[in-house]
Design an enzyme around this catalytic site. Structure first.
Site, PDB file in Angstrom:
ATOM      1  N   TYR A  23      -2.436   2.716   0.919  1.00  0.00           N
ATOM      2  CA  TYR A  23      -2.702   4.154   0.927  1.00  0.00           C
ATOM      3  C   TYR A  23      -4.180   4.515   1.069  1.00  0.00           C
ATOM      4  O   TYR A  23      -4.531   5.692   1.103  1.00  0.00           O
ATOM      5  CB  TYR A  23      -2.125   4.790  -0.345  1.00  0.00           C
ATOM      6  CG  TYR A  23      -0.627   4.597  -0.476  1.00  0.00           C
ATOM      7  CD1 TYR A  23       0.238   5.087   0.495  1.00  0.00           C
ATOM      8  CD2 TYR A  23      -0.076   3.911  -1.560  1.00  0.00           C
ATOM      9  CE1 TYR A  23       1.605   4.906   0.397  1.00  0.00           C
ATOM     10  CE2 TYR A  23       1.294   3.729  -1.674  1.00  0.00           C
ATOM     11  CZ  TYR A  23       2.125   4.229  -0.696  1.00  0.00           C
ATOM     12  OH  TYR A  23       3.485   4.062  -0.787  1.00  0.00           O
ATOM     13  N   HIS A 101       3.024  11.177   5.990  1.00  0.00           N
ATOM     14  CA  HIS A 101       2.952   9.966   5.167  1.00  0.00           C
ATOM     15  C   HIS A 101       1.662   9.231   5.493  1.00  0.00           C
ATOM     16  O   HIS A 101       1.319   9.064   6.667  1.00  0.00           O
ATOM     17  CB  HIS A 101       4.144   9.041   5.435  1.00  0.00           C
ATOM     18  CG  HIS A 101       5.449   9.694   5.127  1.00  0.00           C
ATOM     19  ND1 HIS A 101       5.904   9.878   3.839  1.00  0.00           N
ATOM     20  CD2 HIS A 101       6.370  10.266   5.942  1.00  0.00           C
ATOM     21  CE1 HIS A 101       7.063  10.524   3.870  1.00  0.00           C
ATOM     22  NE2 HIS A 101       7.368  10.777   5.135  1.00  0.00           N
TER      23      HIS A 101
HETATM   24  C1  DQA Z   1       4.438   7.769   1.209  1.00  0.00           C
HETATM   25  C2  DQA Z   1       5.502   6.758   1.623  1.00  0.00           C
HETATM   26  C3  DQA Z   1       6.651   6.768   0.638  1.00  0.00           C
HETATM   27  O1  DQA Z   1       7.647   5.821   1.029  1.00  0.00           O
HETATM   28  C4  DQA Z   1       6.157   6.397  -0.746  1.00  0.00           C
HETATM   29  O2  DQA Z   1       7.226   6.464  -1.689  1.00  0.00           O
HETATM   30  C5  DQA Z   1       5.019   7.229  -1.188  1.00  0.00           C
HETATM   31  C6  DQA Z   1       3.962   7.538  -0.223  1.00  0.00           C
HETATM   32  C7  DQA Z   1       3.193   7.705   2.115  1.00  0.00           C
HETATM   33  O3  DQA Z   1       2.395   8.638   2.064  1.00  0.00           O
HETATM   34  O4  DQA Z   1       3.010   6.735   2.866  1.00  0.00           O
HETATM   35  O5  DQA Z   1       4.893   7.611  -2.344  1.00  0.00           O
HETATM   36  O6  DQA Z   1       4.981   9.079   1.315  1.00  0.00           O
END
Ligand code: DQA
Length: 144
Positions: A23, A101
């Site tokens: 992330y 995402h």
């Molecule tokens: C997310 C991807 C999701 O699968 C995960 O549960 C997240 C973050 C992303 O920003 O890549 O909490 O939404």
């Protein structure tokens, strides 16, 4: 004036320290600050809201029906893959939204490949990190 709402779902308050290899190291505060500045430069406003609670996100979407919000950006976190109720709230609000995402969910575990929200989203951005929110913002401001 254009008014946008940015919603961040569960665990996104931990950005910066949460699994940085997936992330990144940008914090949620950094993202919200950069979106607010980008919006102001274009004569628009952005309100950001994060919650770890599904119901709080749904309540905020309900409020958006009446508070002048014209479009939304949402990173629903894990609720992407589980929440029919969040989808129903967005459908009821009938406001255009972009699903964002940070990670590329399609290169990850199979359970992340399905989204309850994507079929009713204006578009989906996945895998471009924090830049995805900026692209979504620019797109919505061009459109509304
Ligand atoms: C997310 C991807 C999701 O699968 C995960 O549960 C997240 C973050 C992303 O920003 O890549 O909490 O939404």
């Amino acid at each position: 004036m254009s008014n946008l709402l940015v919603l961040h779902g569960p665990n996104l308050n931990l950005l910066g320290t949460r699994e940085p290899e997936l992330y990144g190291t940008t914090t949620l505060e950094d993202i919200d600050r950069s979106l607010a500045a980008r919006a102001v430069a274009r004569g628009a406003t952005v309100t950001s809201f994060q919650s770890n609670w599904e119901g709080a996100l749904i309540d905020r979407i309900h409020a958006a029906r009446q508070d002048g919000t014209q479009a939304l950006i949402i990173n629903p976190g894990g609720l992407t893959h589980t929440s029919i109720s969040l989808r129903d709230a967005l459908a009821a609000a009938a406001l255009p939204f972009i699903e964002v995402h940070l990670s590329n969910v399609f290169s990850r575990e199979p359970f992340r490949h399905h989204s309850y929200l994507s079929p009713i989203a204006l578009g989906v951005i996945s895998g471009l990190g924090a830049r995805g929110y900026e692209l979504a913002l620019d797109y919505l401001l061009d459109r509304i």
